[in-house]
Design an enzyme around this catalytic site. Structure first.
Site, mmCIF file in Angstrom:
data_model
loop_
_atom_site.group_PDB
_atom_site.id
_atom_site.type_symbol
_atom_site.label_atom_id
_atom_site.label_comp_id
_atom_site.label_asym_id
_atom_site.label_seq_id
_atom_site.Cartn_x
_atom_site.Cartn_y
_atom_site.Cartn_z
ATOM 1 N N CYS B 55 0.809 -1.213 0.000
ATOM 2 C CA CYS B 55 0.000 0.000 0.000
ATOM 3 C C CYS B 55 0.845 1.267 0.000
ATOM 4 O O CYS B 55 0.324 2.348 -0.101
ATOM 5 C CB CYS B 55 -1.041 -0.015 1.101
ATOM 6 S SG CYS B 55 -0.409 0.166 2.730
ATOM 7 N N GLN B 56 2.157 1.168 0.139
ATOM 8 C CA GLN B 56 2.920 2.409 0.246
ATOM 9 C C GLN B 56 3.714 2.759 -1.013
ATOM 10 O O GLN B 56 3.612 3.852 -1.522
ATOM 11 C CB GLN B 56 3.846 2.321 1.447
ATOM 12 C CG GLN B 56 3.059 2.221 2.731
ATOM 13 C CD GLN B 56 3.451 3.265 3.743
ATOM 14 O OE1 GLN B 56 4.377 4.020 3.555
ATOM 15 N NE2 GLN B 56 2.727 3.306 4.841
#
Lengths: 419, 146
Positions: B55-56
């Site tokens: 997710c980053q």
């Protein structure tokens, strides 16, 4: 453990006195003093809260509302004293309007499930805003799916605020199909303090039930649910100096009475036969199973602890931190702040040209500074601003301007390494 | 063509290189530099199919079989992540699929030794774990062809 209402509010805001109460602030991270700027994810806990939980386990641990023995009575009294503390703090009319849950997420799921069942029919509408945390989006998407209702979204302006005229338009659709308005009091990503009272008033005129996600508001603002006029208000303990795994759903008595229970089990029943059960009175109808007794007691203590201080002075201190951070960060070339509303809590979310937030977060961590990076569980909002994520510094009462300076210096160092 | 030396030899070389740096800043600067040596994935292969979901930061990884050995190419929008992929590629590139399949996270002792322990956690969104898994999946797929 102290269950009495707090003594007089402390006169001066003494930052050193406050810091001394947070044992974790003495920890080193990568050999450097911890600078904790991830309070919007979870705040640190003062010693009194930690002690309240451990004292419960060490001296009066027993199940509540069941035993005839002394410990059970004491545990029940401590739990219900917390409920009363929270009732007073939120200015709810009745203690039984305070329902304990595992956190804001569970509170909103309870509301979405139970209210959904009570109110939503095919073609009805639920209105949320474009800055909601996923936990105030997904439960409503699920509820809409179950009942054939439609989710409508209030657009967000460039400064990170509701587009109020559009919001008003959405809730006053001519077909009059809006049943529920679910909005956050304060944005977790941007820090925006929303004009909840004004929009709730508009919703009430049209008989729309209002649910407020207060997870980011309770740690920073004095919340008065009667003044806000909302029907439901959800928050978590762990963001407000309290323990993890405990939260609250405040609900107006009249609606709670009408709503069906969500989860079934012990504690929430009146009579059970194998054919049919009848429900316990409020709030127990919504508190199936053994509650998080230690968490409830810890949360009560956290709220008492906060009320020992002048909450306005606390908010003013956090505002100073936010203004200082904003000014200093903006001096960094290519840095842009996401969320520039006039009314904000102590949250600064930013992006820097040519610097990935993940890299910045990693290099800040190496320097002892804890920030959050990424989409902050608000992907639709990230899309609105055309970014994949931000770096977010979120302040609490125990933070200092010197820590802000340390973060700014560390950010400059990181940027130099990454460019 | 296969890599000269064993996986452990490649790791020891990495450790020697990093031990030269005394503080975090030099270590990370070196990691970022290593990222610049990463064999870049061809632009047309930078597709969602080759994206390792986290997710980053985004990581694209591709592998092809040449003369019985696997050749990796990758890219990331994060410089640190790029450095980490580059380390993995350096250790595992140009090896027989059978060799790559056998590697577990615990075998990658060099990562902890060079002070990048925090990148090992599975919960971390840019988990090295996900990258290693993806490399091993390629190895499994190519093992029948090698």
């Amino acid at each position: 453990m102290s269950t009495s209402t707090s003594s007089a509010v402390k006169a001066a805001f003494d930052i050193e006195e406050i810091r001394a109460q947070f044992p974790i602030l003495k920890e080193l991270v990568h050999g450097k003093p911890l600078v904790y700027f991830d309070n919007a994810a979870t705040s640190q806990k003062p010693r009194r809260v930690i002690k309240a939980e451990s004292t419960y386990y060490a001296t009066i641990n027993a199940n509540v509302h069941r035993g005839v023995h002394t410990l059970s009575t004491k545990a029940t009294e401590a739990q219900e004293a917390s409920r009363e503390t929270i009732r007073t703090h939120l200015n709810a009319k009745h203690a039984h309007e305070v329902i304990f849950t595992s956190g804001t997420t569970a509170s909103i799921n309870l509301a979405a499930n139970s209210l959904g069942q009570l109110l939503l029919k095919k073609g009805d509408e639920v209105v949320i805003s474009g800055m909601e945390h996923h936990s105030n989006i997904v439960p409503w998407q699920l509820a809409c799916e179950r009942h054939g209702a439609v989710l409508k979204v209030i657009p967000i302006s460039e400064s990170g605020e509701w587009d109020f005229p559009s919001a008003n338009q959405l809730i006053s659709s001519s077909a009059n199909r809006v049943r529920i308005l679910a909005i956050s009091h304060v944005s977790n990503t941007l820090g925006t303090i929303n004009p909840v009272k004004e929009l709730v008033a508009e919703a009430k005129k049209r008989g729309i039930v209002t649910v407020v996600d207060g997870a980011q508001a309770v740690p920073h603002l004095k919340v008065d649910v009667q003044d806000l006029g909302c029907d439901f208000y959800a928050f978590s303990g762990h963001k407000a100096y309290g323990p993890t795994g405990i939260g609250v759903l405040y609900g107006r008595e009249e609606l709670l009475e009408k709503m069906p229970p969500w989860q079934g089990g012990g504690e929430m029943i009146d009579q059970v036969t194998l054919e049919k059960s009848t429900w316990a009175k409020l709030p127990f109808k919504f508190e199936a199973g053994t509650p998080n007794i230690a968490g409830i007691i810890g949360l009560g203590e956290a709220i008492r602890w906060m009320n020992d201080y002048d909450l306005v002075a606390m908010a003013a201190h956090e505002r100073t931190l936010r203004e200082h951070a904003t000014k200093e960060l903006l001096a960094i070339e290519g840095l842009r702040i996401i969320g520039t509303a006039k009314e904000k809590v102590g949250v600064v979310s930013f992006v820097i040209d040519g610097v990935h937030h993940y890299d910045l977060g990693t290099l800040l961590d190496q320097q002892g500074i804890a920030v959050r990076t990424g989409h902050h569980c608000t992907q639709p909002l990230m899309e609105r601003f055309g970014v994949s994520g931000t770096t977010r510094a979120s302040f609490a009462c125990f933070n200092t301007n010197a820590e802000v300076d340390a973060m700014v210096a560390a950010t400059k160092k990181a940027v130099k390494m990454l460019r | 063509m296969t890599q000269v030396g064993t996986i452990d030899q490649a790791q020891d070389e990495v450790i020697d290189e990093f031990l030269f740096f005394k503080d975090w800043q030099d270590r990370y600067e070196h990691l970022i530099e290593l990222g610049k040596d990463l064999p870049l994935i061809a632009p047309e292969r930078k597709t969602d199919d080759n994206l390792i979901r986290g997710c980053q930061s985004r990581v694209w990884l591709f592998a092809e079989l040449k003369d019985g050995s696997i050749h990796f190419s990758a890219d990331s929008d994060s410089m640190i992540t790029k450095g980490i992929v580059s380390l993995l590629v350096r250790i595992l590139d140009m090896r027989r699929p059978a060799e790559v399949i056998k590697i577990s996270l615990a075998d990658l002792y060099s990562i902890e030794r060079i002070g990048l322990r925090e990148h090992l956690f599975t919960t971390r969104s840019n988990g090295l774990v996900a990258m290693l898994d993806q490399m091993k999946r390629y190895a499994v797929a190519y093992s029948t062809q090698a």
